[in-house]
Design an enzyme around this catalytic site. Structure first.
Site, PDB file in Angstrom:
ATOM      1  CD  GLU A  51      -3.287  -0.179   2.041  1.00 39.94           C
ATOM      2  OE1 GLU A  51      -2.928   0.269   3.144  1.00 39.94           O
ATOM      3  OE2 GLU A  51      -4.476  -0.333   1.745  1.00 39.94           O
ATOM      4  CG  HIS A  76      10.243 -28.559   2.245  1.00 38.84           C
ATOM      5  ND1 HIS A  76      11.187 -29.532   1.980  1.00 38.84           N
ATOM      6  CD2 HIS A  76      10.654 -27.953   3.393  1.00 38.84           C
ATOM      7  CE1 HIS A  76      12.098 -29.529   2.933  1.00 38.84           C
ATOM      8  NE2 HIS A  76      11.797 -28.573   3.811  1.00 38.84           N
ATOM      9  CE  LYS A 119     -11.953   1.270   3.196  1.00 39.79           C
ATOM     10  NZ  LYS A 119     -11.060   1.910   4.161  1.00 39.79           N
TER      11      LYS A 119
HETATM   12  O1  LIG Z   1      -8.783   1.548   9.976  1.00 40.70           O
HETATM   13  P1  LIG Z   1      -9.720   1.673   8.857  1.00 40.70           P
HETATM   14  O2  LIG Z   1     -10.049   3.084   8.527  1.00 40.70           O
HETATM   15  O3  LIG Z   1     -10.951   0.845   9.056  1.00 40.70           O
HETATM   16  O4  LIG Z   1      -9.000   1.110   7.581  1.00 40.70           O
HETATM   17  C1  LIG Z   1      -8.626  -0.219   7.431  1.00 40.70           C
HETATM   18  C2  LIG Z   1      -7.876  -0.358   6.140  1.00 40.70           C
HETATM   19  O5  LIG Z   1      -8.752   0.148   5.150  1.00 40.70           O
HETATM   20  C3  LIG Z   1      -8.273   0.469   3.873  1.00 40.70           C
HETATM   21  O6  LIG Z   1      -8.403  -0.591   3.046  1.00 40.70           O
HETATM   22  C4  LIG Z   1      -6.924   1.101   3.829  1.00 40.70           C
HETATM   23  O7  LIG Z   1      -6.406   1.047   2.535  1.00 40.70           O
HETATM   24  C5  LIG Z   1      -5.971   0.435   4.778  1.00 40.70           C
HETATM   25  O8  LIG Z   1      -4.769   1.157   4.803  1.00 40.70           O
HETATM   26  C6  LIG Z   1      -6.564   0.399   6.157  1.00 40.70           C
HETATM   27  O9  LIG Z   1      -5.636  -0.173   7.040  1.00 40.70           O
END
Ligand SMILES: O=P(O)(O)OC[C@H]1O[C@H](O)[C@H](O)[C@@H](O)[C@@H]1O
Length: 428
Positions: free
Chosen positions: A269, A290, A401
């Protein structure tokens, strides 16, 4: 943390000592930028200050009212889960620790059925407070607790940012809540209120962790030859520029398997931007000798293998045997065998000109894990500086997202339209 770059040199892809010497001027500049970012507590760079800024007493106070839970269930995903999993897997402790990150209904149902929820502390973690998987899983856990006659408000601890759905929920139900420190992205948050509460509940040595991290921070300097973290970050960067687009992270310790998982998020990331980045691959020694090693040694010349081990291991002797073919093992120890496997793999890669880097800590203990996590974070930040990418953002992840949220009717997100444009070439 100790980093040995000897086997990274003169392989294929070819990195030379002279090239590292030349890179060192850029490391000095990058170190200055990092130091300035840390001094100003800029977003991302602030994570490298955690050993000094985290309030270990506040973490301990937040968990003090949960008297001796049998189980801790971390509900979170990505950076909000992997640090905690890494710490408890490496350090063990007095609680069983489970992670609920994925929203696979089969897994969630089976896990919740297996837990005694009355003896479980739930730690819900989301920096943004809006991640759909985390919030959904928490709603399911909360209902399961109510169904089991457990007052979930008595068994829940929250770690989140200043605002967001999770913050609102914590306020509405007056739940104990810790803040994700400002300027610390999730994947750099292991040494903070994100992962330390479960370590505290497990009785881990939090001071030891922070001391280890601080020791690594103290070794950051303007030369890669004086800082193990920068040596690793600079060599990875230089090897990637020369064609090592893959970095197989291969700890030789079962207790570091989650560390490789945590590292994969950190590296992918942070560095996967603008057509730059090294694809992290998770491996485990000796198990994957292995299976995957064949490819690492004889496949495409696009890899770096990182071999990680503790210098000291617990002593488990291998019993003597009168079977002739096995007599060489008798009197040895399992640790001795694992170390021989480590060194044999290292040599076998080197003999085939495959670049590899040895990373060691003294022991898998709080101090060693503090060094390792901090060291990898600093390596990553340095790599990002050298590659000139925006280390602390993840726009590609955010895109997906938003598309998912749009699909679920959670708002008007143009990214969701792309789902309807899926190309098909179906074979049945
Ligand atoms: O902690 P949050 O805001 O729920 O995010 C959880 C995760 O969500 C996303 O996918 C981000 O790309 C991550 O970097 C992060 O760790």
């Amino acid at each position: 943390m100790y980093v040995d770059l000897g086997n990274a040199l003169n392989g294929q892809p070819r990195l030379t000592r002279e090239a590292l010497d030349r890179l060192d001027d850029r490391v000095a500049d990058a170190h200055e930028r990092i130091a300035r970012g840390r001094a100003d507590a800029d977003h991302g760079y602030a994570a490298l200050n955690l050993p000094d800024t985290v309030d270990a007493d506040a973490v301990r106070a937040a968990v003090a009212d949960f008297d001796d839970p049998e189980t801790v269930l971390t509900v979170g995903i990505g950076g909000s889960a992997l640090g905690a999993a890494t710490l408890t897997e490496a350090l063990g402790g007095d609680v069983d620790h489970y992670i609920l990150d994925n929203v696979d209904p089969a897994h969630v149902g089976t896990l919740l059925d297996s837990l005694s929820l009355a003896d479980t502390v739930v730690h819900v973690v989301s920096r943004s407070g809006t991640t759909a998987e985390t919030l959904s899983n928490f709603l399911v856990v909360r209902e399961a607790m109510t169904d089991a006659g457990v007052d979930w408000t008595e068994r829940t601890l929250v770690t989140t940012g200043e605002a967001g759905n999770l913050r609102s929920l914590a306020e509405r139900h007056d739940l104990p809540a810790l803040d994700v420190p400002a300027g610390v992205p999730g994947r750099f948050s292991a040494l903070s209120t994100v992962a330390l509460p479960v370590a505290a509940l497990a009785g881990a040595d939090i001071e030891g962790l922070l001391d280890g991290a601080r020791a690594e921070a103290d070794r950051l300097s303007g030369s890669l030859f004086e800082s193990p973290a920068y040596a690793y970050g600079a060599a990875c960067y230089a090897l990637e520029r020369r064609g090592a687009g893959v970095n197989a992270m291969m700890p030789y310790a079962e207790s570091l398997e989650y560390f490789a998982e945590w590292f994969a998020q950190l590296w992918a990331e942070s560095l996967g931007k603008d057509a730059v980045g090294q694809t992290p691959v998770r491996a485990l020694g000796a198990t994957d000798q292995h299976s995957q090693l064949q490819l690492y040694r004889a496949g495409p010349r696009d890899k770096l293998v990182t071999l990680v081990r503790p210098r000291e291991r617990p002593e488990v002797p291998i019993p003597e045997t009168d079977l002739d073919g096995l007599s060489y093992l008798g009197g040895e120890s399992l640790g001795g065998l694992l170390d021989a496997e480590f060194e044999a793999t290292e040599a076998s890669l080197a003999a085939a000109d495959c670049p590899n880097i040895r990373v060691e800590i003294d022991r898998v203990d709080a101090h060693g894990i503090g060094e390792l996590l901090y060291g990898m974070e600093a390596a990553c930040v340095l790599y990002g500086e050298l590659a000139n990418v925006s280390t602390f953002t993840q726009p590609a992840v955010e895109w997906g997202k938003r598309a998912a949220r749009g699909l679920l009717g959670g708002g008007d997100f143009p990214e969701a339209d792309a789902v309807g444009e899926k190309r098909e070439l179906l074979v049945e």
